[in-house]
Design a protein around this motif. Structure first.
Motif, PDB file in Angstrom:
ATOM      1  N   GLN A  16       0.857  -1.181   0.000  1.00  0.00           N
ATOM      2  CA  GLN A  16       0.000   0.000   0.000  1.00  0.00           C
ATOM      3  C   GLN A  16       0.900   1.240   0.000  1.00  0.00           C
ATOM      4  O   GLN A  16       2.116   1.120  -0.096  1.00  0.00           O
ATOM      5  N   ASN A  17       0.300   2.409   0.040  1.00  0.00           N
ATOM      6  CA  ASN A  17       1.114   3.615  -0.147  1.00  0.00           C
ATOM      7  C   ASN A  17       1.137   4.549   1.053  1.00  0.00           C
ATOM      8  O   ASN A  17       1.488   5.716   0.915  1.00  0.00           O
ATOM      9  N   ARG A  18       0.786   4.038   2.246  1.00  0.00           N
ATOM     10  CA  ARG A  18       0.900   4.842   3.453  1.00  0.00           C
ATOM     11  C   ARG A  18       1.947   4.200   4.345  1.00  0.00           C
ATOM     12  O   ARG A  18       1.754   3.098   4.854  1.00  0.00           O
ATOM     13  N   ARG A  19       3.060   4.868   4.505  1.00  0.00           N
ATOM     14  CA  ARG A  19       4.166   4.314   5.271  1.00  0.00           C
ATOM     15  C   ARG A  19       3.792   4.188   6.748  1.00  0.00           C
ATOM     16  O   ARG A  19       2.936   4.898   7.264  1.00  0.00           O
ATOM     17  N   GLY A  20       4.462   3.261   7.429  1.00  0.00           N
ATOM     18  CA  GLY A  20       4.303   3.113   8.870  1.00  0.00           C
ATOM     19  C   GLY A  20       3.791   1.773   9.310  1.00  0.00           C
ATOM     20  O   GLY A  20       4.051   1.349  10.438  1.00  0.00           O
ATOM     21  N   VAL A  21       3.056   1.073   8.430  1.00  0.00           N
ATOM     22  CA  VAL A  21       2.488  -0.217   8.820  1.00  0.00           C
ATOM     23  C   VAL A  21       3.571  -1.276   8.999  1.00  0.00           C
ATOM     24  O   VAL A  21       3.333  -2.314   9.610  1.00  0.00           O
ATOM     25  N   ASP A  22       4.768  -0.994   8.512  1.00  0.00           N
ATOM     26  CA  ASP A  22       5.880  -1.924   8.730  1.00  0.00           C
ATOM     27  C   ASP A  22       6.265  -2.011  10.212  1.00  0.00           C
ATOM     28  O   ASP A  22       6.926  -2.966  10.629  1.00  0.00           O
ATOM     29  N   MET A  23       5.833  -1.047  10.999  1.00  0.00           N
ATOM     30  CA  MET A  23       6.129  -1.060  12.435  1.00  0.00           C
ATOM     31  C   MET A  23       5.054  -1.783  13.245  1.00  0.00           C
ATOM     32  O   MET A  23       5.134  -1.865  14.472  1.00  0.00           O
ATOM     33  N   GLY A  24       4.044  -2.311  12.565  1.00  0.00           N
ATOM     34  CA  GLY A  24       2.965  -3.002  13.252  1.00  0.00           C
ATOM     35  C   GLY A  24       3.408  -4.170  14.112  1.00  0.00           C
ATOM     36  O   GLY A  24       2.977  -4.288  15.278  1.00  0.00           O
ATOM     37  N   PRO A  25       4.254  -5.076  13.605  1.00  0.00           N
ATOM     38  CA  PRO A  25       4.690  -6.203  14.444  1.00  0.00           C
ATOM     39  C   PRO A  25       5.389  -5.743  15.724  1.00  0.00           C
ATOM     40  O   PRO A  25       5.132  -6.289  16.807  1.00  0.00           O
ATOM     41  N   GLN A 234     -12.881   4.692  15.639  1.00  0.00           N
ATOM     42  CA  GLN A 234     -12.800   5.161  17.024  1.00  0.00           C
ATOM     43  C   GLN A 234     -12.181   4.113  17.939  1.00  0.00           C
ATOM     44  O   GLN A 234     -11.627   4.443  18.987  1.00  0.00           O
ATOM     45  N   HIS A 235     -12.251   2.844  17.537  1.00  0.00           N
ATOM     46  CA  HIS A 235     -11.663   1.765  18.325  1.00  0.00           C
ATOM     47  C   HIS A 235     -10.288   1.360  17.796  1.00  0.00           C
ATOM     48  O   HIS A 235      -9.487   0.798  18.555  1.00  0.00           O
ATOM     49  N   ALA A 236     -10.037   1.615  16.511  1.00  0.00           N
ATOM     50  CA  ALA A 236      -8.749   1.265  15.898  1.00  0.00           C
ATOM     51  C   ALA A 236      -8.354   2.376  14.925  1.00  0.00           C
ATOM     52  O   ALA A 236      -8.486   2.235  13.708  1.00  0.00           O
ATOM     53  N   PRO A 237      -7.853   3.501  15.460  1.00  0.00           N
ATOM     54  CA  PRO A 237      -7.511   4.631  14.587  1.00  0.00           C
ATOM     55  C   PRO A 237      -6.240   4.413  13.763  1.00  0.00           C
ATOM     56  O   PRO A 237      -6.063   5.058  12.723  1.00  0.00           O
ATOM     57  N   GLY A 238      -5.372   3.511  14.200  1.00  0.00           N
ATOM     58  CA  GLY A 238      -4.073   3.351  13.555  1.00  0.00           C
ATOM     59  C   GLY A 238      -4.081   2.354  12.426  1.00  0.00           C
ATOM     60  O   GLY A 238      -3.370   1.343  12.472  1.00  0.00           O
ATOM     61  N   VAL A 239      -4.869   2.621  11.382  1.00  0.00           N
ATOM     62  CA  VAL A 239      -4.914   1.772  10.189  1.00  0.00           C
ATOM     63  C   VAL A 239      -4.824   2.666   8.955  1.00  0.00           C
ATOM     64  O   VAL A 239      -5.172   3.844   8.998  1.00  0.00           O
ATOM     65  N   GLY A 240      -4.388   2.076   7.849  1.00  0.00           N
ATOM     66  CA  GLY A 240      -4.141   2.862   6.654  1.00  0.00           C
ATOM     67  C   GLY A 240      -5.379   3.215   5.860  1.00  0.00           C
ATOM     68  O   GLY A 240      -5.413   4.240   5.180  1.00  0.00           O
ATOM     69  N   THR A 241      -6.404   2.359   5.919  1.00  0.00           N
ATOM     70  CA  THR A 241      -7.612   2.602   5.129  1.00  0.00           C
ATOM     71  C   THR A 241      -8.845   2.519   6.026  1.00  0.00           C
ATOM     72  O   THR A 241      -9.661   1.601   5.905  1.00  0.00           O
ATOM     73  N   PRO A 242      -9.008   3.475   6.943  1.00  0.00           N
ATOM     74  CA  PRO A 242     -10.148   3.436   7.864  1.00  0.00           C
ATOM     75  C   PRO A 242     -11.461   3.687   7.134  1.00  0.00           C
ATOM     76  O   PRO A 242     -11.523   4.465   6.190  1.00  0.00           O
TER      77      PRO A 242
END
Length: 300
Positions: A16-25, A234-242
């Motif tokens: 995808q094209n929003r950086r940052g999800v690589d830090m999820g683990p 509101q329960h999971a704000p930290g996602v790329g495609t809310p």
């Protein structure tokens, strides 16, 4: 459920094209995942992270409208091999994402073991696009299609075989954002989908009872692929495609508790946690709580 857990991180953000999800683990580990699993009686072997290379330029589409295809294929091949080894060792593979394109490798590694594998796709999206139908070219919108054998051969043939799953063994839960071609495929193939309409009307307990009964009757193993964007932002704000209007934290906990009670899940992945977009690690902590419930965590 198998309490011998092998945990695999996949710090992938190339689907995808929003950086940052690589830090999820890392965010889920930081939120106490290993300790939470151990408290439920699991024996946890953290295998660390799959290596993810970086292309010279990000988000570059090839001629088939697929972004960063070569790198996505390489990572998923590594993941498929690792997951296959975990399954062959008799352990439960728990995969931490990373964007949802990693489901391609997870399913390629898991499906080797089963003759009739089922999949619960807990997600706001159908992820049934291909390069020909995708508006963006982002491969994280394609993993379910790829696992059905639809799409670019370098993706569908990861693991050396296709398809990994058939349309009649899939249950999508929480859908509320489907592209026109995805809707057409679902209707033509009869894929079982519980949208937010069914969840609102009938309740999560009824939806899960129906979904579990549907898969129990016909499969010899069930993989859970849970995208945190299934939850309302509101329960999971930290996602790329809310997408607004999703499941609540409590509804999703109930879903996990019911899966734990019926003991049908044989592998799982939790994806799309993006700490850059999160609020005080709220989404990673939600994911850890849901994983705890999936493995039988109880208040009393």
């Amino acid at each position: 459920m198998n309490k011998m857990v092998s945990m695999i991180g996949v710090p992938m953000d190339l689907g995808q094209n929003r950086r940052g999800v690589d830090m999820g683990p890392s965010a889920m580990r930081y939120a106490g995942l290993v300790e939470r699993l151990q408290e439920t009686g699991c024996s946890v072997n953290d295998l660390g992270d799959i290596e993810v290379g970086r292309p010279e330029a990000l988000d570059v589409k090839n001629a088939d409208n697929l972004k960063d295809l070569e790198e996505v294929v390489t990572v998923n091949e590594r993941l498929a091999d690792t997951v296959k080894n975990v399954v062959q060792a008799g352990r439960f593979p728990l995969i931490l994402g990373g964007d949802h394109s990693i489901a391609i490798g997870t399913l390629a590694g898991v499906a080797h073991k089963y003759n009739n594998m089922g999949v619960i796709w807990y997600d706001a999206h159908g992820d049934l696009n291909t390069g020909a139908t995708s508006p963006s070219g982002n491969i994280h919108g394609m993993p379910l299609a790829v696992s059905l054998g639809i799409g670019h051969p370098s993706l569908t043939e990861i693991g050396g075989y296709k398809p990994k799953v058939t349309p009649d063994n899939i249950v999508i839960i929480g859908a509320r954002s489907l592209d026109p071609e995805e809707r057409e495929y679902i209707q033509a193939q009869g894929v079982r989908v519980y949208t937010m309409h069914e969840i609102d009307r009938d309740g999560m307990a009824a939806v899960m009872n129906d979904a579990i009964a549907f898969l129990e009757a016909k499969t010899d193993g069930v993989h859970l692929s849970l995208d945190l964007d299934a939850l309302d932002p509101q329960h999971a704000p930290g996602v790329g495609t809310p997408v607004v209007g999703g499941t609540t934290y409590r509804e999703t906990h109930l879903a996990m508790e019911m899966l734990a009670h019926r003991q049908i899940i044989t592998s799982a992945e939790f994806v799309e946690v993006n700490p850059i977009l999160d609020v005080r690690n709220q989404t990673a902590e939600a994911a850890v709580g849901l994983i705890g419930s999936l493995f039988g965590e109880k208040l009393l």
